[in-house]
Write an enzyme that holds these catalytic residues in place. Structure first.
Site, PDB file in Angstrom:
ATOM      1  N   LYS A   1       6.700 -16.916  -9.342  1.00 16.08           N
ATOM      2  CA  LYS A   1       6.445 -17.826  -8.211  1.00 16.08           C
ATOM      3  C   LYS A   1       5.375 -18.878  -8.505  1.00 16.08           C
ATOM      4  O   LYS A   1       5.440 -19.983  -7.987  1.00 16.08           O
ATOM      5  CB  LYS A   1       6.015 -17.028  -6.969  1.00 16.08           C
ATOM      6  CG  LYS A   1       7.140 -16.273  -6.290  1.00 16.08           C
ATOM      7  CD  LYS A   1       6.611 -15.583  -5.040  1.00 16.08           C
ATOM      8  CE  LYS A   1       7.685 -14.861  -4.285  1.00 16.08           C
ATOM      9  NZ  LYS A   1       7.228 -14.380  -2.979  1.00 16.08           N
TER      10      LYS A   1
ATOM     11  N   GLU B   1     -14.017 -10.319  -4.973  1.00 14.42           N
ATOM     12  CA  GLU B   1     -13.950 -11.635  -5.635  1.00 14.42           C
ATOM     13  C   GLU B   1     -12.597 -12.305  -5.384  1.00 14.42           C
ATOM     14  O   GLU B   1     -12.505 -13.517  -5.249  1.00 14.42           O
ATOM     15  CB  GLU B   1     -14.163 -11.510  -7.160  1.00 14.42           C
ATOM     16  CG  GLU B   1     -15.535 -10.992  -7.579  1.00 14.42           C
ATOM     17  CD  GLU B   1     -15.706  -9.489  -7.379  1.00 14.42           C
ATOM     18  OE1 GLU B   1     -14.694  -8.754  -7.335  1.00 14.42           O
ATOM     19  OE2 GLU B   1     -16.871  -9.041  -7.235  1.00 14.42           O
TER      20      GLU B   1
ATOM     21  N   ASP C   1       7.822 -18.166   2.586  1.00 15.30           N
ATOM     22  CA  ASP C   1       7.233 -16.859   2.947  1.00 15.30           C
ATOM     23  C   ASP C   1       6.361 -16.953   4.199  1.00 15.30           C
ATOM     24  O   ASP C   1       6.380 -16.054   5.052  1.00 15.30           O
ATOM     25  CB  ASP C   1       6.393 -16.305   1.792  1.00 15.30           C
ATOM     26  CG  ASP C   1       7.252 -15.691   0.695  1.00 15.30           C
ATOM     27  OD1 ASP C   1       8.371 -15.239   0.999  1.00 15.30           O
ATOM     28  OD2 ASP C   1       6.794 -15.667  -0.466  1.00 15.30           O
TER      29      ASP C   1
ATOM     30  N   SER D   1      16.557  -6.481  -6.130  1.00 24.48           N
ATOM     31  CA  SER D   1      16.444  -7.466  -5.035  1.00 24.48           C
ATOM     32  C   SER D   1      17.523  -7.254  -3.966  1.00 24.48           C
ATOM     33  O   SER D   1      18.689  -7.011  -4.283  1.00 24.48           O
ATOM     34  CB  SER D   1      16.567  -8.882  -5.611  1.00 24.48           C
ATOM     35  OG  SER D   1      16.633  -9.810  -4.553  1.00 24.48           O
ATOM     36  N   LEU D   2      17.108  -7.398  -2.708  1.00 20.55           N
ATOM     37  CA  LEU D   2      18.056  -7.309  -1.583  1.00 20.55           C
ATOM     38  C   LEU D   2      18.707  -8.674  -1.311  1.00 20.55           C
ATOM     39  O   LEU D   2      19.626  -8.775  -0.503  1.00 20.55           O
ATOM     40  CB  LEU D   2      17.329  -6.866  -0.306  1.00 20.55           C
ATOM     41  CG  LEU D   2      16.558  -5.548  -0.365  1.00 20.55           C
ATOM     42  CD1 LEU D   2      15.899  -5.277   0.986  1.00 20.55           C
ATOM     43  CD2 LEU D   2      17.475  -4.393  -0.741  1.00 20.55           C
TER      44      LEU D   2
ATOM     45  N   ALA E   1       1.089 -12.422  -1.808  1.00 21.77           N
ATOM     46  CA  ALA E   1       1.661 -12.389  -0.458  1.00 21.77           C
ATOM     47  C   ALA E   1       0.586 -12.695   0.593  1.00 21.77           C
ATOM     48  O   ALA E   1       0.865 -13.341   1.613  1.00 21.77           O
ATOM     49  CB  ALA E   1       2.284 -11.019  -0.193  1.00 21.77           C
TER      50      ALA E   1
HETATM   51  P1  NAP Z   1      -0.116  -8.641  -5.695  1.00 20.21           P
HETATM   52  O1  NAP Z   1      -0.287 -10.117  -5.860  1.00 20.21           O
HETATM   53  O2  NAP Z   1       0.002  -7.799  -6.920  1.00 20.21           O
HETATM   54  O3  NAP Z   1      -1.356  -8.108  -4.803  1.00 20.21           O
HETATM   55  C1  NAP Z   1      -1.535  -6.734  -4.611  1.00 20.21           C
HETATM   56  C2  NAP Z   1      -2.632  -6.493  -3.583  1.00 20.21           C
HETATM   57  O4  NAP Z   1      -2.692  -5.082  -3.352  1.00 20.21           O
HETATM   58  C3  NAP Z   1      -4.031  -6.923  -4.026  1.00 20.21           C
HETATM   59  O5  NAP Z   1      -4.773  -7.346  -2.912  1.00 20.21           O
HETATM   60  C4  NAP Z   1      -4.598  -5.605  -4.570  1.00 20.21           C
HETATM   61  O6  NAP Z   1      -5.997  -5.524  -4.521  1.00 20.21           O
HETATM   62  C5  NAP Z   1      -4.034  -4.631  -3.586  1.00 20.21           C
HETATM   63  N1  NAP Z   1      -4.004  -3.271  -4.123  1.00 20.21           N
HETATM   64  C6  NAP Z   1      -3.216  -2.789  -5.119  1.00 20.21           C
HETATM   65  N2  NAP Z   1      -3.489  -1.488  -5.341  1.00 20.21           N
HETATM   66  C7  NAP Z   1      -4.462  -1.142  -4.448  1.00 20.21           C
HETATM   67  C8  NAP Z   1      -5.144   0.079  -4.180  1.00 20.21           C
HETATM   68  N3  NAP Z   1      -4.885   1.220  -4.845  1.00 20.21           N
HETATM   69  N4  NAP Z   1      -6.079   0.072  -3.187  1.00 20.21           N
HETATM   70  C9  NAP Z   1      -6.335  -1.046  -2.481  1.00 20.21           C
HETATM   71  N5  NAP Z   1      -5.717  -2.233  -2.713  1.00 20.21           N
HETATM   72  C10 NAP Z   1      -4.796  -2.274  -3.687  1.00 20.21           C
HETATM   73  O7  NAP Z   1       1.189  -8.311  -4.834  1.00 20.21           O
HETATM   74  P2  NAP Z   1       1.912  -9.246  -3.746  1.00 20.21           P
HETATM   75  O8  NAP Z   1       2.939 -10.072  -4.423  1.00 20.21           O
HETATM   76  O9  NAP Z   1       0.863  -9.908  -2.944  1.00 20.21           O
HETATM   77  O10 NAP Z   1       2.709  -8.152  -2.882  1.00 20.21           O
HETATM   78  C11 NAP Z   1       2.011  -7.242  -2.058  1.00 20.21           C
HETATM   79  C12 NAP Z   1       2.974  -6.447  -1.186  1.00 20.21           C
HETATM   80  O11 NAP Z   1       3.647  -7.321  -0.274  1.00 20.21           O
HETATM   81  C13 NAP Z   1       4.075  -5.728  -1.976  1.00 20.21           C
HETATM   82  O12 NAP Z   1       4.247  -4.446  -1.409  1.00 20.21           O
HETATM   83  C14 NAP Z   1       5.304  -6.584  -1.720  1.00 20.21           C
HETATM   84  O13 NAP Z   1       6.510  -5.820  -1.759  1.00 20.21           O
HETATM   85  C15 NAP Z   1       5.039  -7.070  -0.300  1.00 20.21           C
HETATM   86  N6  NAP Z   1       5.742  -8.336  -0.003  1.00 20.21           N
HETATM   87  C16 NAP Z   1       6.638  -8.331   1.027  1.00 20.21           C
HETATM   88  C17 NAP Z   1       7.289  -9.504   1.366  1.00 20.21           C
HETATM   89  C18 NAP Z   1       8.266  -9.511   2.497  1.00 20.21           C
HETATM   90  O14 NAP Z   1       9.081 -10.438   2.582  1.00 20.21           O
HETATM   91  N7  NAP Z   1       8.214  -8.548   3.401  1.00 20.21           N
HETATM   92  C19 NAP Z   1       7.043 -10.695   0.650  1.00 20.21           C
HETATM   93  C20 NAP Z   1       6.119 -10.650  -0.398  1.00 20.21           C
HETATM   94  C21 NAP Z   1       5.473  -9.462  -0.717  1.00 20.21           C
HETATM   95  P3  NAP Z   1      -6.920  -5.957  -5.788  1.00 20.21           P
HETATM   96  O15 NAP Z   1      -7.030  -7.448  -5.717  1.00 20.21           O
HETATM   97  O16 NAP Z   1      -8.191  -5.254  -5.560  1.00 20.21           O
HETATM   98  O17 NAP Z   1      -6.180  -5.493  -7.028  1.00 20.21           O
END
Ligand code: NAP
Length: 296
Positions: free
Chosen positions: A73, A160, A109, A22-23, A137
């Site tokens: 979360k 879905e 967020d 974590s940063l 996210a």
């Molecule tokens: P998550 O709940 O695990 O969701 C992952 C998403 O990515 C789902 O929509 C998933 O699709 C999709 N995905 C994964 N592998 C894929 C692939 N090979 N092809 C196409 N789609 C794919 O993760 P999250 O918590 O939402 O986080 C997502 C990203 O946002 C991460 O990189 C995280 O570091 C970033 N983030 C950044 C911040 C910030 O402050 N900048 C804050 C939060 C999150 P499926 O539903 O089809 O599996």
């Protein structure tokens, strides 16, 4: 004297598993120093089985609050005495405030994303936005955009999950209609979008490689591309967008602004955002160097 400072320090921290990457400690401790507050921000690695005990332990230990990150979360919501409307809508807590022994669950967020987007010069009201992804996210991003008046469409590899996300947000967004885009409809939706946001983990360091855009995807020149990913700084999605003439923005600003809002909620002081941004950039660069050294 320093022991005295340690004993008197107010405590905050980040609950996660794992959380060593974590940063937030670097970002928050730099801000707390700049504000000359005798506070400390700690890494709090907690296994999912232990999260109820850990949250109650924060109160016993006199913490002012905590940030919450993956994978806690959603689980933390049920442990709060109250949730803010944002946390309730998003279904996730990323910031806990402990006051008079009571827990309030916030979600900063959506605020962080919208502030970063606005600072990048984009005003979303009445404009077509396409959100790629439907994970945790994405929920904050869709909520923030819809509340800001954007016309929001969502595309996800697993349709879905996109439908489930829209259904979960619907009661919190009266009068808003969220469009779900199928794989077949994606090329047209990409061309129509004024703002394309990658909320998937595709392209993230340690995540699935590549870009979430289909090969040869056509984008609207002059549009804005926002990638929530901040490690690496330059993702394949951002490179593809820039090459197509879009204004490309990375995810560090969202991280900094969600943290800034949390700091303000705990301390009641204005967050030194520039200090937090620089500390996050330095920590990210140090992490990239350490990862590089491990690979060689
Ligand atoms: P998550 O709940 O695990 O969701 C992952 C998403 O990515 C789902 O929509 C998933 O699709 C999709 N995905 C994964 N592998 C894929 C692939 N090979 N092809 C196409 N789609 C794919 O993760 P999250 O918590 O939402 O986080 C997502 C990203 O946002 C991460 O990189 C995280 O570091 C970033 N983030 C950044 C911040 C910030 O402050 N900048 C804050 C939060 C999150 P499926 O539903 O089809 O599996």
């Amino acid at each position: 004297m320093s022991a005295q400072v340690e004993n008197d320090a107010r405590l905050v921290g980040v609950l996660g598993w794992p959380v060593g990457h974590s940063l937030s400690p670097a970002m928050h401790n730099a801000a707390l120093r700049a504000l000359k507050l005798n506070w400390r921000y700690l890494l709090l690695p907690v296994h999912p089985d232990d999260i109820p005990d850990a949250v109650h332990g924060l109160r016993a230990l006199g913490f002012a609050g905590a940030n919450v990150t993956i994978p806690h979360k959603v689980a933390v919501c049920a442990l709060m005495d109250e949730l803010t409307p944002e946390a309730l809508a998003v279904g996730a807590v990323n910031t806990i405030i402990i006051r008079d022994g009571r827990f309030t669950g916030h979600n900063t967020d959506a605020y962080g994303f919208l502030t970063a987007l606005t600072n990048a010069g984009y005003a979303p009201a009445c404009r077509p936005a396409l959100v790629l992804g439907a994970g945790g996210a994405a929920r904050s991003v869709v909520y923030a955009l819809a509340r800001a008046g954007a016309r929001v469409a969502i595309h996800n590899r697993t349709p879905e999950r996109a439908h489930a996300l829209a259904a979960a947000l619907a009661p919190h967004l009266p009068g808003v209609s969220l469009q779900i885009v199928s794989a077949a409809g994606l090329p047209a939706a990409l061309l129509a979008a004024d703002l394309v946001i990658n909320t998937t983990s595709v392209g993230m360091t340690g995540g699935p490689p590549g870009s979430p855009l289909p090969a040869g995807a056509r984008l609207r020149a002059g549009a804005t591309a926002y990638d929530l990913i901040y490690a690496p700084r330059q993702t394949p999605f951002l490179r593809q967008a820039r090459a197509a003439g879009l204004h490309a923005v990375g995810g560090l600003g969202m991280l900094v602004h969600q943290g800034a809002r949390a700091l303000e909620l705990w301390t009641g002081r204005d967050a030194p955002v520039a200090v937090m941004q620089r500390a996050a950039q330095r920590a990210l660069a140090a992490r990239a160097r350490a990862d590089g050294a491990r690979r060689t």
